[in-house]
Design a protein around this motif. Structure first.
Motif, PDB file in Angstrom:
ATOM      1  N   ALA A   1      37.253  41.328  43.145  1.00 39.99           N
ATOM      2  CA  ALA A   1      38.429  40.542  42.789  1.00 39.99           C
ATOM      3  C   ALA A   1      39.439  41.375  42.001  1.00 39.99           C
ATOM      4  CB  ALA A   1      38.011  39.317  41.978  1.00 39.99           C
ATOM      5  N   LYS A   2      38.942  42.175  41.060  1.00 41.03           N
ATOM      6  CA  LYS A   2      39.850  42.976  40.230  1.00 41.03           C
ATOM      7  C   LYS A   2      40.562  44.040  41.060  1.00 41.03           C
ATOM      8  CE  LYS A   2      38.776  43.899  35.926  1.00 41.03           C
ATOM      9  NZ  LYS A   2      38.084  44.301  34.687  1.00 41.03           N
ATOM     10  N   HIS A   3      39.884  44.625  42.028  1.00 37.65           N
ATOM     11  CA  HIS A   3      40.533  45.600  42.914  1.00 37.65           C
ATOM     12  C   HIS A   3      41.668  44.943  43.706  1.00 37.65           C
ATOM     13  CE1 HIS A   3      38.045  48.983  42.032  1.00 37.65           C
ATOM     14  NE2 HIS A   3      36.937  48.459  42.523  1.00 37.65           N
ATOM     15  N   LEU A   4      41.417  43.740  44.196  1.00 34.59           N
ATOM     16  CA  LEU A   4      42.430  43.033  44.973  1.00 34.59           C
ATOM     17  C   LEU A   4      43.628  42.650  44.102  1.00 34.59           C
ATOM     18  CD1 LEU A   4      39.992  40.848  47.025  1.00 34.59           C
ATOM     19  CD2 LEU A   4      41.764  42.278  48.060  1.00 34.59           C
ATOM     20  N   ALA A   5      43.362  42.133  42.901  1.00 38.23           N
ATOM     21  CA  ALA A   5      44.451  41.728  42.005  1.00 38.23           C
ATOM     22  C   ALA A   5      45.328  42.918  41.644  1.00 38.23           C
ATOM     23  CB  ALA A   5      43.882  41.081  40.749  1.00 38.23           C
ATOM     24  N   LYS A   6      44.690  44.066  41.455  1.00 36.05           N
ATOM     25  CA  LYS A   6      45.456  45.279  41.147  1.00 36.05           C
ATOM     26  C   LYS A   6      46.248  45.737  42.367  1.00 36.05           C
ATOM     27  CE  LYS A   6      44.928  49.994  39.370  1.00 36.05           C
ATOM     28  NZ  LYS A   6      43.951  51.023  38.887  1.00 36.05           N
ATOM     29  N   ASP A   7      45.649  45.636  43.542  1.00 38.98           N
ATOM     30  CA  ASP A   7      46.293  46.092  44.770  1.00 38.98           C
ATOM     31  C   ASP A   7      47.571  45.304  45.063  1.00 38.98           C
ATOM     32  OD1 ASP A   7      46.520  47.635  47.115  1.00 38.98           O
ATOM     33  OD2 ASP A   7      45.533  46.086  48.304  1.00 38.98           O
ATOM     34  N   VAL A   8      47.552  43.994  44.779  1.00 34.25           N
ATOM     35  CA  VAL A   8      48.720  43.164  45.068  1.00 34.25           C
ATOM     36  C   VAL A   8      49.571  42.934  43.815  1.00 34.25           C
ATOM     37  CG1 VAL A   8      47.596  42.035  47.001  1.00 34.25           C
ATOM     38  CG2 VAL A   8      47.452  40.986  44.742  1.00 34.25           C
ATOM     39  N   ASP A   9      49.219  43.604  42.732  1.00 39.78           N
ATOM     40  CA  ASP A   9      49.981  43.561  41.481  1.00 39.78           C
ATOM     41  C   ASP A   9      50.190  42.124  40.998  1.00 39.78           C
ATOM     42  OD1 ASP A   9      51.359  44.493  39.292  1.00 39.78           O
ATOM     43  OD2 ASP A   9      53.292  44.604  40.330  1.00 39.78           O
ATOM     44  N   ASP A  10      49.066  41.445  40.711  1.00 35.64           N
ATOM     45  CA  ASP A  10      49.107  40.053  40.250  1.00 35.64           C
ATOM     46  C   ASP A  10      48.541  40.001  38.830  1.00 35.64           C
ATOM     47  OD1 ASP A  10      48.816  37.345  39.737  1.00 35.64           O
ATOM     48  OD2 ASP A  10      48.236  36.851  41.785  1.00 35.64           O
ATOM     49  N   PRO A  11      49.389  40.164  37.792  1.00 35.71           N
ATOM     50  CA  PRO A  11      48.890  40.213  36.416  1.00 35.71           C
ATOM     51  C   PRO A  11      48.260  38.907  35.946  1.00 35.71           C
ATOM     52  CG  PRO A  11      51.292  40.165  36.450  1.00 35.71           C
ATOM     53  CD  PRO A  11      50.852  40.373  37.864  1.00 35.71           C
ATOM     54  N   VAL A  12      48.741  37.772  36.446  1.00 34.66           N
ATOM     55  CA  VAL A  12      48.157  36.493  36.035  1.00 34.66           C
ATOM     56  C   VAL A  12      46.738  36.365  36.574  1.00 34.66           C
ATOM     57  CG1 VAL A  12      48.317  33.988  36.276  1.00 34.66           C
ATOM     58  CG2 VAL A  12      50.366  35.322  35.777  1.00 34.66           C
ATOM     59  N   MET A  13      46.561  36.716  37.853  1.00 36.58           N
ATOM     60  CA  MET A  13      45.208  36.692  38.403  1.00 36.58           C
ATOM     61  C   MET A  13      44.306  37.655  37.639  1.00 36.58           C
ATOM     62  SD  MET A  13      42.857  35.705  40.440  1.00 36.58           S
ATOM     63  CE  MET A  13      43.668  34.751  41.717  1.00 36.58           C
ATOM     64  N   THR A  14      44.807  38.844  37.333  1.00 37.13           N
ATOM     65  CA  THR A  14      44.019  39.817  36.570  1.00 37.13           C
ATOM     66  C   THR A  14      43.575  39.226  35.238  1.00 37.13           C
ATOM     67  OG1 THR A  14      45.160  41.686  37.590  1.00 37.13           O
ATOM     68  CG2 THR A  14      44.083  42.091  35.472  1.00 37.13           C
TER      69      THR A  14
ATOM     70  N   THR B   1      36.285  40.915  22.811  1.00 37.81           N
ATOM     71  CA  THR B   1      37.202  42.040  23.042  1.00 37.81           C
ATOM     72  C   THR B   1      37.900  41.935  24.390  1.00 37.81           C
ATOM     73  OG1 THR B   1      35.870  43.495  21.648  1.00 37.81           O
ATOM     74  CG2 THR B   1      37.347  44.551  23.220  1.00 37.81           C
ATOM     75  N   VAL B   2      37.146  41.605  25.436  1.00 40.77           N
ATOM     76  CA  VAL B   2      37.720  41.497  26.781  1.00 40.77           C
ATOM     77  C   VAL B   2      38.811  40.429  26.821  1.00 40.77           C
ATOM     78  CG1 VAL B   2      37.212  40.687  29.125  1.00 40.77           C
ATOM     79  CG2 VAL B   2      35.752  42.402  28.057  1.00 40.77           C
ATOM     80  N   ALA B   3      38.512  39.259  26.254  1.00 42.71           N
ATOM     81  CA  ALA B   3      39.482  38.170  26.277  1.00 42.71           C
ATOM     82  C   ALA B   3      40.716  38.500  25.441  1.00 42.71           C
ATOM     83  CB  ALA B   3      38.835  36.882  25.771  1.00 42.71           C
ATOM     84  N   GLU B   4      40.495  39.062  24.271  1.00 40.60           N
ATOM     85  CA  GLU B   4      41.615  39.385  23.382  1.00 40.60           C
ATOM     86  C   GLU B   4      42.524  40.455  23.997  1.00 40.60           C
ATOM     87  OE1 GLU B   4      40.870  41.513  19.632  1.00 40.60           O
ATOM     88  OE2 GLU B   4      41.849  39.823  18.655  1.00 40.60           O
ATOM     89  N   ARG B   5      41.913  41.485  24.572  1.00 42.80           N
ATOM     90  CA  ARG B   5      42.684  42.571  25.184  1.00 42.80           C
ATOM     91  C   ARG B   5      43.529  42.056  26.346  1.00 42.80           C
ATOM     92  NH1 ARG B   5      38.601  46.364  27.169  1.00 42.80           N
ATOM     93  NH2 ARG B   5      38.524  44.941  28.941  1.00 42.80           N
ATOM     94  N   ALA B   6      42.933  41.210  27.177  1.00 41.45           N
ATOM     95  CA  ALA B   6      43.674  40.675  28.326  1.00 41.45           C
ATOM     96  C   ALA B   6      44.785  39.733  27.872  1.00 41.45           C
ATOM     97  CB  ALA B   6      42.715  39.934  29.257  1.00 41.45           C
TER      98      ALA B   6
END
Length: 403
Positions: free
Chosen positions: A187-200, A222-227
């Motif tokens: 999922a993360k590869h796809l979100a990055k490929d189509v440049d979807d920051p909300v999905m990321t 940490t993961v939630a705060e960073r995102a």
């Protein structure tokens, strides 16, 4: 199943630990003190949800197994096991390009509609349909995505990423961490490929939950705060999708902080979630995720319960807009919230109300409730008042709550 349920929690922990792992080894693996592990195996005192999560992770088991709600290696019914096998095949084969034989994949609009059905099934705790719908989207969607360009490719990327996310969420609920991480990686590869920051951002929220279930609480925060920092909207001009993603991430951080018993951080995070919800002004859905004022308040109830602020939790639960839960609230979200309320009711001595709430949840979602930690915790506390009542509840809902 019945023999396992007849054991005490301490004996179950000792059995799961086995002879190859010492008490000190279990304490080290779980990040707990030796004294706490010794008390747990001797059934002295009550284990917090955080301690149960850590022990389950260290024992490569599930909280519901430790509490006797499921037997080891036989926790899932046959239908759920078959559904998760199908889901696992689809997650891995679609990512690897093993989709031969699909010559006429569904259209983008059709795949989007089926993706939505997969999320509806997830929130209804219908594992079979989650698997069936998600598998169709992943296999057929990857076929179409491989040759798509432009706007079609962007839409397909978002649909596929969201579908891998529902697969990850479903897998996490059953303790299938490796499958969840595999789905989330795709999922993360796809979100990055189509440049979807909300999905990321929403994918990071799911990752935070996976770490929470694995008792990796600092990492979950940490993961939630960073995102959240990466997508933090301007409350005067931020888009509604940004507000939804940001609010959900703040809730993820607050939940993880509450499990660490960090009240100050949890309060800070949940206040930010309330602010985002107020800016939205109503409940909204995005990529299978719901967020708004009521969602923020119901989640806050669980956070206050984890922090043992039971009075605050019940005060919030008694607010008119929370007490009359919206009909659009999913079965899973509704019952997760009600378990938090039942635990708070039990803690302040409202034992009859807590028992009624527990029964209501178990009858509404009998399979889902078997994979939750709180019914066993509530049952143990109610047993201090009436063991017979708890045994009757267990028989009524078809799940042992105490040994």
């Amino acid at each position: 199943m019945s023999n396992w349920a007849d054991l005490t929690t301490g004996k179950r922990i000792k059995h799961l630990r086995g002879s190859d792992l010492t008490q000190q080894g279990l304490a080290d693996a779980a990040g707990l003190s030796l004294a706490l592990v010794q008390k747990a195996e001797q059934d002295r005192g009550e284990l917090s949800i955080g301690s149960l999560l850590r022990l389950a992770h260290a024992l490569k088991s599930d909280v519901s197994v430790i509490l006797g709600q499921q037997a080891p290696r036989r926790g899932m019914n046959r239908g759920d096991r078959a559904a998760l096998r199908q889901l696992s095949d689809a997650v891995h084969e679609s990512a690897l390009g093993e989709w031969e034989g699909i010559d006429d994949p569904s259209s983008v609009d059709e795949l989007s509609a089926v993706r939505d059905l997969a999320w509806q099934a997830y929130w209804a705790s219908d594992t079979t349909n989650v698997s069936g719908y998600a598998s169709k989207v992943l296999m057929e969607g990857q076929v179409r995505y491989a040759s798509a360009t432009g706007v079609e490719r962007e839409r397909l990327g978002a649909i596929l990423a969201s579908t891998y996310r529902v697969a990850a969420s479903c897998s996490t609920g059953f303790g299938q961490r490796d499958l969840a991480l595999s789905a989330l990686t795709s999922a993360k590869h796809l979100a990055k490929d189509v440049d979807d920051p909300v999905m990321t951002a929403l994918l990071e929220s799911t990752l935070s939950w996976i770490y929470l279930r694995g008792a990796k609480l600092p990492r979950a925060v940490t993961v939630a705060e960073r995102a959240a920092l990466a997508i933090e909207p301007s409350f005067s001009s931020g888009s509604r999708p940004q507000l939804i993603a940001y609010g959900r991430l703040m809730i993820s951080a607050a939940v993880a902080a509450s499990r660490r018993e960090d009240e100050s951080a949890a309060d800070d995070y949940i206040s930010q979630a309330h602010a985002a919800a107020a800016r939205l002004g109503r409940e909204e859905k995005l990529y299978g995720t719901s967020f708004g004022p009521t969602a923020a308040k119901t989640e806050a109830v669980g956070i206050h319960v984890a922090l043992k602020s039971y009075g605050r939790a019940l005060d919030l639960a008694n607010q008119p807009d929370v007490r009359s839960l919206p009909k659009t609230m999913s079965k899973v979200a509704r019952n997760r919230y009600k378990l938090d309320v039942a635990l708070a009711q039990c803690a302040v001595g409202l034992h009859d109300q807590a028992a009624d709430t527990l029964i209501e949840v178990a009858l509404d979602a009998p399979e889902w409730v078997r994979h939750q930690a709180l019914p066993g915790v509530i049952g143990k506390r109610l047993a201090k008042v009436s063991t017979a009542r708890v045994r009757n509840i267990g028989e009524l809902i078809g799940m042992p709550l105490i040994a």
